[in-house]
Motif scaffolding. Structure first.
Motif, PDB file in Angstrom:
ATOM      1  N   LYS A  36      -3.154  10.602  -1.645  1.00  0.00           N
ATOM      2  CA  LYS A  36      -3.757   9.478  -2.376  1.00  0.00           C
ATOM      3  C   LYS A  36      -5.184   9.236  -1.903  1.00  0.00           C
ATOM      4  O   LYS A  36      -6.074   8.947  -2.707  1.00  0.00           O
ATOM      5  CB  LYS A  36      -2.899   8.232  -2.194  1.00  0.00           C
ATOM      6  CG  LYS A  36      -1.512   8.323  -2.816  1.00  0.00           C
ATOM      7  CD  LYS A  36      -0.686   7.087  -2.505  1.00  0.00           C
ATOM      8  CE  LYS A  36       0.728   7.201  -3.075  1.00  0.00           C
ATOM      9  NZ  LYS A  36       1.555   6.023  -2.717  1.00  0.00           N
ATOM     10  N   LYS A  40      -8.930   9.632  -4.018  1.00  0.00           N
ATOM     11  CA  LYS A  40     -10.039   8.673  -4.049  1.00  0.00           C
ATOM     12  C   LYS A  40     -11.359   9.353  -3.700  1.00  0.00           C
ATOM     13  O   LYS A  40     -12.399   9.087  -4.316  1.00  0.00           O
ATOM     14  CB  LYS A  40      -9.776   7.532  -3.066  1.00  0.00           C
ATOM     15  CG  LYS A  40      -8.630   6.614  -3.467  1.00  0.00           C
ATOM     16  CD  LYS A  40      -8.436   5.503  -2.439  1.00  0.00           C
ATOM     17  CE  LYS A  40      -7.273   4.593  -2.821  1.00  0.00           C
ATOM     18  NZ  LYS A  40      -7.044   3.530  -1.811  1.00  0.00           N
ATOM     19  N   HIS A  41     -11.307  10.250  -2.722  1.00  0.00           N
ATOM     20  CA  HIS A  41     -12.515  10.966  -2.332  1.00  0.00           C
ATOM     21  C   HIS A  41     -12.987  11.895  -3.450  1.00  0.00           C
ATOM     22  O   HIS A  41     -14.189  12.015  -3.703  1.00  0.00           O
ATOM     23  CB  HIS A  41     -12.256  11.773  -1.055  1.00  0.00           C
ATOM     24  CG  HIS A  41     -12.003  10.913   0.138  1.00  0.00           C
ATOM     25  ND1 HIS A  41     -11.378  11.383   1.277  1.00  0.00           N
ATOM     26  CD2 HIS A  41     -12.278   9.600   0.390  1.00  0.00           C
ATOM     27  CE1 HIS A  41     -11.292  10.411   2.162  1.00  0.00           C
ATOM     28  NE2 HIS A  41     -11.823   9.328   1.654  1.00  0.00           N
TER      29      HIS A  41
END
Length: 397
Positions: A36, A40-41
């Protein structure tokens, strides 16, 4: 008119290539905390660059095979998560591209870590996950055997002394040994080999297995087998874990994740004991993000890999995954302060050694395993095993 059409077509093809998703093959599943965080990165990188990334999760044990199969069929993924041990084979088959790195960027890694992904003067992947090993021990069994080793054995000699005493004075065996086919056996042996100053391949690429260091380590292993669980050739490392959790063996070597798998055992952690010709060490294992050749957007893929593995993204990724931190610095100091059990895993990094990089890693592993198995069973002497391993590795190098 032909020139105009050709120019228009080239522009259209270039735009289409830019618009195409980059394909990232990952191992595991997208529900893990680290997955997760990575998503996001990736989203942040997409926002910065205008590219899009399709992340595909494939179960462990299958993900690397799919990545290499796609590359061999001419339809490579842009980026894939791969064991660094296979980088030399991938490069030899012209499947991946090197990743250009500045001295400043390389300097954020310890030499021991980044060397796991380097050969021929190039960096062929950037480490993404990292593990080191420590000795897990059961203090209750040490006490029951009348041993005064509050911090565990420090040397090969003390390791044998403790293993013998526990095996003779308790219902447990001293050590959980792996000698089955597969990577566990080679990996476990390499921890001890590096702790005795040994090597498989030297800095010049020469096979140097038939050394006094390695013969001594094989001799130690032969003696240690006498005080290990019955039938070590049936055991991989995961099969040792329940033996330790059930107090059937007093010691075994495991990564940081073993702290969650010890059951009710109030274990202690220690550095892997030092051999008579070496010091405390560990096997350094990395998995890397690699960029495959032939996608048409290798430069964008390299940029993605550098972004994901930059310290500001990589450090929280390490923590979320429970990996040994890839970089040593203020963050690792804080991690040890918060959880002292990290200390033996981190302290061993500077003196650790990599998985030997050979084009045919599986063949190398099989050759070393067979030698270890022969020694453990008493079928051949340590000297004979070292000589046989040397000759067979030279033949495939």
């Amino acid at each position: 008119m032909k020139h105009v059409l050709a120019t228009t077509l080239l522009f259209a093809l270039g735009s289409a290539a830019f618009a195409d998703d980059l394909h990232l093959i990952n191992c595991g599943n997208g529900d893990a905390e680290m997955s997760k965080l990575e998503a996001k990165h990736v989203a942040a990188w997409e926002a910065e660059t205008g590219h899009t990334v399709k992340i595909e999760f494939i179960p462990w044990g299958q993900c690397q095979h799919k990545a290499t199969t796609l590359a061999a069929s001419g339809n490579p993924a842009s980026v894939a998560y791969m064991g660094s041990r296979v980088l030399k084979q991938l490069a030899a088959n012209d499947m991946i591209v090197p990743i250009p790195m500045s001295d400043e960027a390389l300097g954020t890694y310890s030499d021991a870590v980044i060397s796991t992904a380097q050969f021929d003067g190039k960096t062929w992947g950037l480490p993404r996950a990292f593990s080191t090993k420590a000795l897990y021990l059961n203090p209750a069994l040490f006490e029951a055997a009348g041993l005064d080793m509050p911090n565990g054995p420090e040397t090969f000699e003390q390791m044998l002394e403790a293993s013998r005493a526990i095996s003779e004075r308790t219902d447990a065996k001293g050590y959980g040994m792996t000698a089955a086919d597969g990577d566990s056996t080679t990996h476990q042996f390499l921890n001890w080999m590096y702790s005795n100053g040994g090597e498989v391949i030297n800095a010049d690429g020469e096979i140097v297995f038939n050394s006094k260091n390695n013969i001594e380590t094989l001799r130690f292993y032969q003696q240690l087998a006498e005080f290990s669980q019955e039938g070590p050739l049936a055991y991989t490392r995961p099969k040792i874990r329940p033996l330790f959790a059930e107090s059937q063996v007093a010691m075994y070597v495991e990564g940081g994740w073993g702290r969650r798998l010890a059951g009710d055992v109030k274990f202690k952690l220690a550095a892997i004991p030092a051999g008579p010709m070496g010091g405390h060490s560990t096997l350094l294992i990395t998995d890397s993000l690699v960029v495959f050749k032939g996608t048409g957007h290798e430069e964008a893929a390299i940029d993605l890999v550098k972004f994901l593995t930059a310290p500001e993204q990589q450090t929280p990724f390490d923590i979320s995954g429970g990996w040994t931190p890839l970089r040593i610095g203020p963050e690792t100091d804080a991690l040890i302060k918060e959880d002292a059990s990290w200390k033996p895993f981190i302290d061993a990094i500077p003196t650790g050694g990599p998985e030997p990089l050979m084009e045919d890693y599986v063949a190398m592993q099989d050759i070393i395993n067979e030698g270890i198995q022969g020694v453990v069973l008493g079928e051949i002497s340590p000297e004979q095993a070292a000589e046989q391993i040397q000759e067979r590795l030279e033949a495939i190098n």
